[in-house]
Design an enzyme around this catalytic site. Structure first.
Site, PDB file in Angstrom:
ATOM      1  N   CYS A  84       0.841  -1.204   0.000  1.00  0.00           N
ATOM      2  CA  CYS A  84       0.000   0.000   0.000  1.00  0.00           C
ATOM      3  C   CYS A  84       0.872   1.248   0.000  1.00  0.00           C
ATOM      4  CB  CYS A  84      -1.000  -0.039   1.165  1.00  0.00           C
ATOM      5  SG  CYS A  84      -2.404   1.074   0.909  1.00  0.00           S
ATOM      6  N   HIS A 183      -3.801  -5.159   0.546  1.00  0.00           N
ATOM      7  CA  HIS A 183      -3.237  -5.552   1.836  1.00  0.00           C
ATOM      8  C   HIS A 183      -3.165  -7.073   1.931  1.00  0.00           C
ATOM      9  CE1 HIS A 183      -2.964  -1.652   3.857  1.00  0.00           C
ATOM     10  NE2 HIS A 183      -3.987  -1.313   3.095  1.00  0.00           N
ATOM     11  N   GLU A 185      -1.844  -8.871   4.101  1.00  0.00           N
ATOM     12  CA  GLU A 185      -2.040  -9.322   5.492  1.00  0.00           C
ATOM     13  C   GLU A 185      -3.510  -9.405   5.847  1.00  0.00           C
ATOM     14  OE1 GLU A 185      -1.183  -6.391   4.495  1.00  0.00           O
ATOM     15  OE2 GLU A 185      -1.949  -4.813   5.814  1.00  0.00           O
TER      16      GLU A 185
END
Lengths: 205, 263
Positions: A84, A183, A185
């Protein structure tokens, strides 16, 4: 075989905990650093996580002397992941903070996404696709949350695109640097796939 | 195309059991009338397995409010057990608290009436973490003169006409609007599609609509008739007879883009 030793750079850009949890799940041994001296011996991979504004993140990186460290790291062809805003600070400049200079590893500019009929910021789950005329969406969804992105590039390989008021780079590679605008994660199977790829040696990417 | 989102809201507060305090998820009606649901981390795990697109976690104020540092620890527990995107808030007082939440699993900060009215936190969070990080929570009630933005405990204090409160907000640097009809909160009688439609046309950021979700076709209504980007609900997800995979199939079959499987 010992686990890949990964340093997550804490430059005031948010979600360090989520990133370290996800990287641990991908099999890495993780530590968080706020300056170059804290990077443990044997560290092979570095991550620039991302919830932040372009200008503020770069200011923090430079204050901590991490800009030089990262440029040397990339120059030595060592693996780095930018997520990001962590992708964006590796570019040349951004319309989010006019006048602020990026690290210029990726020699392209970040622009404000504008999307008539589509909402900005671009928030939520979206498909990503390979380039080329077929442009078939890949299986699964990636989670995005951003107002700015890379609409064009010159130096990237393995580029995967996402569409929101036009295409932007969702995922790419630049030598030993992996880039994700989404993202990983938070992106379940799509994210796990990227993180598992990252923690290997780049020769296996 | 970006998917429409269906987002469970977890209101958390302290609950005393045998002289000890435990964090617990609750639901409300009209922001009062509390019902206890269960342990936050377990609840989050169940919601994740049921395909929740994100999670909104709110620390309730008042007597049962969880102290901030304990809330941060709770958030880490939730984040360690799930990997859902999370918007987190409830009485966030300053940029340091916002940062602490973001470091502990939050992706976005929810700022409610007090923060929006009395502080510059919107601007500060946007400046440091980007405007995509700011979720502005606006609550309203109906009145003879049209919808009124409300604040205070129990959301009984009028803050002004909804349209006026919103018009200033879009310019301040918010990333999303989390709009709740307080009168419908916990009622299960459907979203306020009429007000949502007007609001959707007046703002440029994504709209998360809440208040009144009782059935899957209410969600479909919010997407189709109000063009909401996301819906949020608490009570709806707490009732056992709702099958999220069936709900999503119904919505997808009507031609709305939502995720229908975990992979």
């Amino acid at each position: 075989v010992s686990a890949t030793l990964v340093a997550i750079v804490d430059y005031g850009a948010g979600n360090v905990f989520s990133m370290s949890t996800a990287l641990s799940r991908a099999g890495a041994s993780v530590h968080v650093v706020t300056n170059a001296a804290e990077v443990r011996e044997g560290t092979s991979h570095v991550v620039l996580p991302g919830v932040g504004a372009f200008g503020h993140c770069l200011k923090r990186l430079r204050t901590a002397g991490l800009d030089e460290f990262l440029l040397d790291w990339v120059g030595d062809q060592r693996p780095l992941l930018g997520v990001c805003v962590g992708l964006q600070v590796l570019c040349r400049a951004s319309e989010e903070t006019p006048g602020a200079l990026g690290l210029d590893v990726v020699r392209s500019d970040i622009v404000r996404l504008s999307a008539p009929g589509d909402r900005i910021p671009h928030v939520g789950w979206n498909t990503i696709r390979n380039g080329g005329p077929e442009a078939v969406p890949l299986k699964g969804f990636a989670y995005f949350n951003h107002s700015f992105g890379l609409r064009e590039h010159r130096t990237l390989t393995d580029v995967r695109w996402c569409d929101h008021g036009g295409g932007f780079v969702a995922e790419a590679r630049h030598d030993a640097v992996l880039l994700a605008q989404y993202h990983p994660e938070k992106s379940q199977s799509v994210g796990e796939r990227l993180l598992q790829r990252f923690v290997q040696d780049p020769s296996a990417w | 195309m970006v998917m429409r989102r269906i987002i469970p809201v977890m209101l958390v507060e302290h609950h005393e059991m045998r002289g000890q305090l435990f964090p617990v998820v609750v639901t409300t009606r009209a922001f009062t009338d509390v019902t206890r649901i269960g342990d936050p981390a377990s609840t989050a795990r169940v919601l994740a397995s049921q395909l929740a697109d994100e999670l909104i976690v709110i620390r309730r104020g008042g007597d049962g409010s969880i102290p901030f540092l304990e809330f941060v620890e709770l958030l880490k527990r939730i984040a360690a057990e799930t990997s859902m995107p999370m918007s987190v808030g409830g009485g966030v007082r300053n940029i340091e608290e916002a940062h602490a939440l973001l470091r502990s699993g939050a992706d976005k900060i929810v700022l409610g009436p007090t923060a929006l009215q009395e502080t510059h936190l919107v601007e500060e969070v946007a400046e440091r973490f980007g405007r995509q990080c700011v979720v502005a929570a606006i609550d309203f009630r109906g009145s003879p003169d049209g919808p009124l933005a409300v604040g205070g405990e129990g959301r009984t204090a009028a803050l002004g006409p909804l349209g006026k409160v919103l018009s200033g907000l879009d310019r301040r640097g918010i990333g999303e609007l989390f709009l709740t009809d307080v009168d419908r909160d916990g009622s299960g009688r459907g979203f306020n599609v009429d007000v949502a439609k007007q609001v959707r046309d007046a703002i440029s950021v994504p709209l998360i609509l809440a208040g009144g979700c009782g059935r899957a076709d209410h969600i479909l209504d919010a997407f189709q008739r109000a063009d909401a980007d996301a819906v949020a609900a608490g009570t709806y997800f707490a009732s056992r007879d709702q099958n999220q995979f069936q709900a999503r199939a119904l919505i997808a079959n009507a031609g709305v883009l939502v995720r229908t499987s975990l992979v």
